[in-house]
Design an enzyme around this catalytic site. Structure first.
Site, PDB file in Angstrom:
ATOM      1  N   SER A 175     -11.957 -11.002   3.761  1.00 18.88           N
ATOM      2  CA  SER A 175     -12.329 -12.395   3.518  1.00 18.88           C
ATOM      3  C   SER A 175     -11.082 -13.210   3.203  1.00 18.88           C
ATOM      4  O   SER A 175     -10.476 -13.025   2.152  1.00 18.88           O
ATOM      5  CB  SER A 175     -13.315 -12.481   2.347  1.00 18.88           C
ATOM      6  N   LYS A 186      -3.984  -1.742   1.825  1.00 19.36           N
ATOM      7  CA  LYS A 186      -4.104  -2.472   3.097  1.00 19.36           C
ATOM      8  C   LYS A 186      -2.996  -3.505   3.256  1.00 19.36           C
ATOM      9  O   LYS A 186      -2.563  -3.797   4.377  1.00 19.36           O
ATOM     10  CB  LYS A 186      -5.492  -3.088   3.218  1.00 19.36           C
ATOM     11  N   VAL A 205       1.862 -16.155  -2.448  1.00 13.10           N
ATOM     12  CA  VAL A 205       2.213 -14.770  -2.757  1.00 13.10           C
ATOM     13  C   VAL A 205       1.747 -13.818  -1.659  1.00 13.10           C
ATOM     14  O   VAL A 205       0.616 -13.902  -1.191  1.00 13.10           O
ATOM     15  CB  VAL A 205       1.585 -14.344  -4.091  1.00 13.10           C
TER      16      VAL A 205
END
Length: 330
Positions: free
Chosen positions: A136, A189, A277
């Site tokens: 998402s 990930k 970030v």
């Protein structure tokens, strides 16, 4: 009306805060940047993050973290490097529901965010804690585009409760009782996504990227299981689902860092101009520390770490991985 305190109003935090405010909850977000606080309260726009989106009027902002003391639920969305400076300041009480949407590790203890919360506060009941993760992007969430994520708690009731809080017409939330597996998937990930970006930056082709992502999933599963997560969790939304999204989409900050490194740009220049970030930059060495602690082999993560430290060039990363001894796939 549920009172929600959101800790951190960057891209991800703003998107989730707005999502909850749009559901009718009373949402108060904490952010240390006064420009963000002032712009949200005055114009319903975050002047720095998601600045092209008009936010829900139920979302208010504060620069005083103690203002969150009356919240029914605290949602943690600060960058992982800020965990040890922000979490101890939280006005936590015994009855609060605490949800982490942070995708990283605390740099000193190597704890996942929710474990760090539990180790910081003696009065926090782990059964009131959960994590939220899955494929998402903030840009999709803030525009109410459809997505699916997972809520994981130490007890099923809490996982379901959080799922119900977040579920909407645009967000489908599954539930799980494996917060460890969900958090590890969210961490690893990003590392693999950076490596995938290097492939694209070097124009190595889709075949090379497919191999890297698949073998990266293997490393994710190894580490997740070693630290107490369930293998099936890593093959779900918070594992392979988030990995596919982050490692293949141009919107991914972590993939963007890798792509620019693959094209020969310096890491410092990328960080200075990225505008937000990219967790992989600070998380990769921590992932390797955690892997070493549990005797887990993670060759892709090792090469990514060397690249970030300037010890190898992108072409060396490729050669090192291709020259590894042959082995069984599993």
């Amino acid at each position: 009306m549920l009172k929600v305190g959101v800790v951190g109003l960057g891209n991800w935090g703003t998107a989730l805060a707005n999502h909850l405010a749009n559901k009718g909850y009373d949402v108060l977000g904490w952010e240390k940047n006064p420009q963000v606080v002032e712009s949200i309260n005055a114009t319903h726009v975050n002047a720095i993050y998601q600045k092209d989106v008009v936010l829900c009027k139920n979302l208010k902002a504060t620069s005083n973290i103690s203002d969150l003391k009356d919240s029914d639920m605290i949602l943690l969305v600060v960058p992982s490097f800020a965990l040890n400076s922000v979490i101890p300041q939280l006005p936590i009480n015994d009855d609060m529901l605490i949800v982490s949407a942070i995708k990283g590790l605390e740099r000193n203890s190597l704890k996942t965010p929710i474990d760090y919360v539990l180790s910081t506060f003696n009065n926090v009941n782990k059964n009131n804690c959960a994590v939220l993760s899955g494929p998402s992007f903030a840009a999709d969430i803030v525009r109410f585009r459809p997505c699916g994520v997972v809520s994981a708690g130490f007890c099923e009731d809490t996982a379901k409760k959080v799922a119900n809080i977040f579920t909407s017409e645009s967000m489908r939330v599954y539930f799980s009782t494996d917060p460890v597996g969900v958090e590890i998937g969210a961490v690893v990930k990003n590392v693999i996504a950076l490596a995938s970006g290097v492939c694209d930056g070097m124009e190595l082709g889709e075949s090379a990227k497919a191999v890297l992502i698949t073998r990266g999933l293997t490393e994710m599963v190894r580490l997740g299981v070693a630290v107490g997560g369930q293998e099936k969790t890593l093959f779900g939304l918070s594992g392979i689902g988030d990995l596919i999204l982050t490692a293949t989409c141009d919107t991914s900050r972590n993939r963007t860092v890798g792509k620019r490194l693959g094209k020969g740009e310096s890491l410092q220049n990328i960080i200075d101009t990225l505008g937000s970030v990219a967790e992989s930059v600070t998380t990769t060495p921590l992932v390797l520390e955690l892997a070493k602690k549990h005797n887990v082999s993670m060759p892709i993560a090792e090469e990514v770490n060397k690249l970030l430290k300037g010890e190898v060039k992108p072409i060396d990363l490729l050669k090192d991985l291709m020259d590894r001894p042959l082995k069984f796939e599993y």
